[in-house]
Write a protein that holds these residues in place. Sequence first.
Motif, mmCIF file in Angstrom:
data_model
loop_
_atom_site.group_PDB
_atom_site.id
_atom_site.type_symbol
_atom_site.label_atom_id
_atom_site.label_comp_id
_atom_site.label_asym_id
_atom_site.label_seq_id
_atom_site.Cartn_x
_atom_site.Cartn_y
_atom_site.Cartn_z
ATOM 1 N N SER A 1 33.623 -30.194 -17.260
ATOM 2 C CA SER A 1 33.751 -30.749 -18.602
ATOM 3 C C SER A 1 33.568 -29.666 -19.643
ATOM 4 O O SER A 1 32.872 -28.656 -19.404
ATOM 5 C CB SER A 1 32.718 -31.862 -18.832
ATOM 6 O OG SER A 1 31.399 -31.340 -18.740
ATOM 7 N N TYR A 2 34.220 -29.842 -20.770
ATOM 8 C CA TYR A 2 34.050 -28.970 -21.929
ATOM 9 C C TYR A 2 34.017 -29.838 -23.175
ATOM 10 O O TYR A 2 34.748 -30.815 -23.288
ATOM 11 C CB TYR A 2 35.204 -27.951 -22.034
ATOM 12 C CG TYR A 2 35.045 -26.780 -21.085
ATOM 13 C CD1 TYR A 2 34.280 -25.664 -21.435
ATOM 14 C CD2 TYR A 2 35.661 -26.805 -19.843
ATOM 15 C CE1 TYR A 2 34.134 -24.597 -20.561
ATOM 16 C CE2 TYR A 2 35.525 -25.739 -18.966
ATOM 17 C CZ TYR A 2 34.751 -24.639 -19.328
ATOM 18 O OH TYR A 2 34.608 -23.583 -18.452
ATOM 19 N N SER A 3 33.159 -29.464 -24.109
ATOM 20 C CA SER A 3 33.086 -30.215 -25.356
ATOM 21 C C SER A 3 34.234 -29.819 -26.265
ATOM 22 O O SER A 3 34.806 -28.736 -26.148
ATOM 23 C CB SER A 3 31.745 -29.952 -26.051
ATOM 24 O OG SER A 3 31.608 -28.575 -26.350
ATOM 25 N N GLY A 4 34.576 -30.701 -27.171
ATOM 26 C CA GLY A 4 35.661 -30.450 -28.106
ATOM 27 C C GLY A 4 36.175 -31.738 -28.701
ATOM 28 O O GLY A 4 35.690 -32.828 -28.397
ATOM 29 N N VAL A 5 37.162 -31.605 -29.556
ATOM 30 C CA VAL A 5 37.761 -32.767 -30.200
ATOM 31 C C VAL A 5 38.623 -33.514 -29.180
ATOM 32 O O VAL A 5 39.369 -32.903 -28.417
ATOM 33 C CB VAL A 5 38.621 -32.341 -31.400
ATOM 34 C CG1 VAL A 5 39.333 -33.543 -32.024
ATOM 35 C CG2 VAL A 5 37.740 -31.662 -32.449
ATOM 36 N N THR A 6 38.491 -34.831 -29.166
ATOM 37 C CA THR A 6 39.267 -35.650 -28.231
ATOM 38 C C THR A 6 40.010 -36.749 -28.986
ATOM 39 O O THR A 6 39.659 -37.107 -30.108
ATOM 40 C CB THR A 6 38.367 -36.313 -27.169
ATOM 41 O OG1 THR A 6 37.391 -37.124 -27.832
ATOM 42 C CG2 THR A 6 37.652 -35.273 -26.324
ATOM 43 N N GLU A 7 41.016 -37.277 -28.314
ATOM 44 C CA GLU A 7 41.770 -38.392 -28.876
ATOM 45 C C GLU A 7 40.899 -39.642 -28.874
ATOM 46 O O GLU A 7 40.227 -39.945 -27.888
ATOM 47 C CB GLU A 7 43.022 -38.625 -28.037
ATOM 48 C CG GLU A 7 43.935 -39.696 -28.580
ATOM 49 C CD GLU A 7 45.137 -39.923 -27.679
ATOM 50 O OE1 GLU A 7 44.912 -40.173 -26.482
ATOM 51 O OE2 GLU A 7 46.270 -39.834 -28.169
ATOM 52 N N GLY A 8 40.919 -40.382 -29.980
ATOM 53 C CA GLY A 8 40.143 -41.616 -30.073
ATOM 54 C C GLY A 8 41.009 -42.830 -29.804
ATOM 55 O O GLY A 8 41.672 -42.917 -28.770
ATOM 56 N N GLU A 9 41.042 -43.753 -30.773
ATOM 57 C CA GLU A 9 41.870 -44.941 -30.639
ATOM 58 C C GLU A 9 43.325 -44.609 -30.955
ATOM 59 O O GLU A 9 43.625 -43.880 -31.901
ATOM 60 C CB GLU A 9 41.380 -46.047 -31.583
ATOM 61 C CG GLU A 9 39.957 -46.498 -31.336
ATOM 62 C CD GLU A 9 39.833 -47.316 -30.070
ATOM 63 O OE1 GLU A 9 40.872 -47.695 -29.509
ATOM 64 O OE2 GLU A 9 38.689 -47.581 -29.648
ATOM 65 N N VAL A 10 44.218 -45.145 -30.165
ATOM 66 C CA VAL A 10 45.650 -44.953 -30.393
ATOM 67 C C VAL A 10 46.122 -45.966 -31.426
ATOM 68 O O VAL A 10 45.898 -47.180 -31.274
ATOM 69 C CB VAL A 10 46.434 -45.127 -29.080
ATOM 70 C CG1 VAL A 10 47.926 -44.948 -29.326
ATOM 71 C CG2 VAL A 10 45.943 -44.147 -28.038
ATOM 72 N N GLY A 11 46.738 -45.508 -32.489
ATOM 73 C CA GLY A 11 47.195 -46.393 -33.549
ATOM 74 C C GLY A 11 48.267 -47.362 -33.078
ATOM 75 O O GLY A 11 49.158 -47.001 -32.302
ATOM 76 N N VAL A 12 48.164 -48.600 -33.544
ATOM 77 C CA VAL A 12 49.148 -49.624 -33.209
ATOM 78 C C VAL A 12 50.145 -49.686 -34.363
ATOM 79 O O VAL A 12 49.847 -50.234 -35.427
ATOM 80 C CB VAL A 12 48.468 -50.988 -32.994
ATOM 81 C CG1 VAL A 12 49.499 -52.038 -32.595
ATOM 82 C CG2 VAL A 12 47.380 -50.887 -31.946
ATOM 83 N N SER A 13 51.327 -49.140 -34.148
ATOM 84 C CA SER A 13 52.285 -48.985 -35.242
ATOM 85 C C SER A 13 52.799 -50.326 -35.765
ATOM 86 O O SER A 13 53.133 -50.450 -36.943
ATOM 87 C CB SER A 13 53.461 -48.120 -34.774
ATOM 88 O OG SER A 13 54.091 -48.716 -33.646
ATOM 89 N N ASN A 14 52.878 -51.322 -34.916
ATOM 90 C CA ASN A 14 53.391 -52.635 -35.337
ATOM 91 C C ASN A 14 52.275 -53.670 -35.446
ATOM 92 O O ASN A 14 52.484 -54.854 -35.209
ATOM 93 C CB ASN A 14 54.464 -53.122 -34.359
ATOM 94 C CG ASN A 14 53.929 -53.227 -32.931
ATOM 95 O OD1 ASN A 14 52.858 -52.709 -32.626
ATOM 96 N ND2 ASN A 14 54.679 -53.882 -32.059
ATOM 97 N N LEU A 15 51.077 -53.219 -35.834
ATOM 98 C CA LEU A 15 49.922 -54.113 -35.961
ATOM 99 C C LEU A 15 50.202 -55.241 -36.949
ATOM 100 O O LEU A 15 50.757 -55.044 -38.018
ATOM 101 C CB LEU A 15 48.709 -53.299 -36.429
ATOM 102 C CG LEU A 15 47.435 -54.097 -36.738
ATOM 103 C CD1 LEU A 15 46.848 -54.672 -35.458
ATOM 104 C CD2 LEU A 15 46.413 -53.208 -37.447
ATOM 105 N N THR A 16 49.814 -56.437 -36.591
ATOM 106 C CA THR A 16 49.911 -57.581 -37.493
ATOM 107 C C THR A 16 48.730 -58.502 -37.244
ATOM 108 O O THR A 16 47.965 -58.303 -36.294
ATOM 109 C CB THR A 16 51.233 -58.344 -37.273
ATOM 110 O OG1 THR A 16 51.341 -59.391 -38.245
ATOM 111 C CG2 THR A 16 51.285 -58.967 -35.881
ATOM 112 N N TRP A 17 48.552 -59.481 -38.106
ATOM 113 C CA TRP A 17 47.436 -60.397 -37.917
ATOM 114 C C TRP A 17 47.794 -61.480 -36.914
ATOM 115 O O TRP A 17 48.959 -61.704 -36.592
ATOM 116 C CB TRP A 17 46.988 -61.000 -39.230
ATOM 117 C CG TRP A 17 48.052 -61.637 -40.087
ATOM 118 C CD1 TRP A 17 49.301 -62.052 -39.720
ATOM 119 C CD2 TRP A 17 47.945 -61.909 -41.477
ATOM 120 N NE1 TRP A 17 49.978 -62.578 -40.765
ATOM 121 C CE2 TRP A 17 49.178 -62.512 -41.874
ATOM 122 C CE3 TRP A 17 46.949 -61.735 -42.420
ATOM 123 C CZ2 TRP A 17 49.409 -62.912 -43.184
ATOM 124 C CZ3 TRP A 17 47.188 -62.133 -43.719
ATOM 125 C CH2 TRP A 17 48.396 -62.712 -44.095
#
Length: 412
Positions: free
Chosen positions: A60-76
């Motif tokens: 393992s190595y520390s560093g910036v990682t990808e978080g939540e993947v954006g939902v481009s077609n998000l709706t309610w």
Amino acid sequence: MVSDEAFWSSVRNTVDFLKVRASWGQAGNDQIGGNRRFAYITTMNDGNTGYSWGSTGNYSYSGVTEGEVGVSNLTWETVTKKNLGMEVSFLRSVKFQADIFSEFRRNIFMQRQTVPTQSGFLSTPYANYGKVKNRGYELSFTFNKKVSQWDISLFANFTYAKNRILEHDTPVGKKGTFEDPVGHSVNELYGYKATGLYTEDDFDENGDLNADLPQNELATVRPGDIKLADWNGDGVINSKDEGYIGGTNDPRMVYGFGGTLKFHGFDFSAFFQGVGDTWRFIGNESEYFIPGSGQGIQGNIFSNYTDRWTVENPSQHVFWPRLSYATNYNNNANSTWWKKDMRFLRLKQVELGYNFPKSVTKNIIKSCRIYVNGNNLLTFSKFSLWDPELSTSNGCRYPPIKSFMIGLEANF
């Protein structure tokens, strides 16, 4: 308003009020949980996280990682609501109301379960995917009438609703099986099927399970232990045999009834409240409930310990399976053995009062009433270990308080 029409005049003295109604509408819900309202934004974690890899994740190595993947077609989420109702009144004293309703909710925001791990996401993406349908009906009744010297007022109400999952992101291997939530209710109980208790005939002379029986990987079982069904038919009992077994903690049925009687200066009222079609697993917090937890230092027995399986009492109709000194993961597992009916009917409130006549109070006070009442006095339920209304699997909560009160009301 049917009763306002001219053709209704011939029966208006009997059926004095009749109204029918119907409604249809849609509503949106943007409260999709926590920061998910902004789930269209792709995020990055700070440099203190990093990545791990290797066959056991030992690099393992520390560093910036990808978080939540954006939902481009998000709706309610969107819900379509339908209702059909009727109100009718007889003889100006009896009123009845009935409603049938249906709700169809779609675009439910959920975390995908069919995205393969090889895709490389640290956090599985979300999507507007699920669908749920909820149907039910509501009934209410009131009666108000003066009969001779009696003033009578009665009421009752009843509601039943059941939902069903229509669409869920279920992995292909689980679709159409006992592990597929589609066709079941939201938060339906999930566990093993219990078919009884093991008997002496299930074991050979060496104490091992007979070869023609599913072999148990949860624990070393003995006569008197809970026999769990091999639901997937692979010849072994393990976590792959868990599935939806019906019932939810949330009651599908809610009802109440009561009334008030008045005679001269006396008045008496009572209110009963009940729920039905509600179930709960008990004992899954084994450190408080199941005997043998923690090598015998924490377990407990909440009911008569003689109501258990023993060599001398090899009954299939006991409350407790075989008790053991050490934790028994087979007996502790959530199963239909520990699925309990939590329906109940409670005398929620009862009150008796007396209004002093004005001939007694006219020169002192305008009105005076003395009364005595009680709350939560009686509970009727098949479940008796603790109060069935408690949201607990081990009984470690205070029940509703039973109380009595006497009072005096005076207006000057």
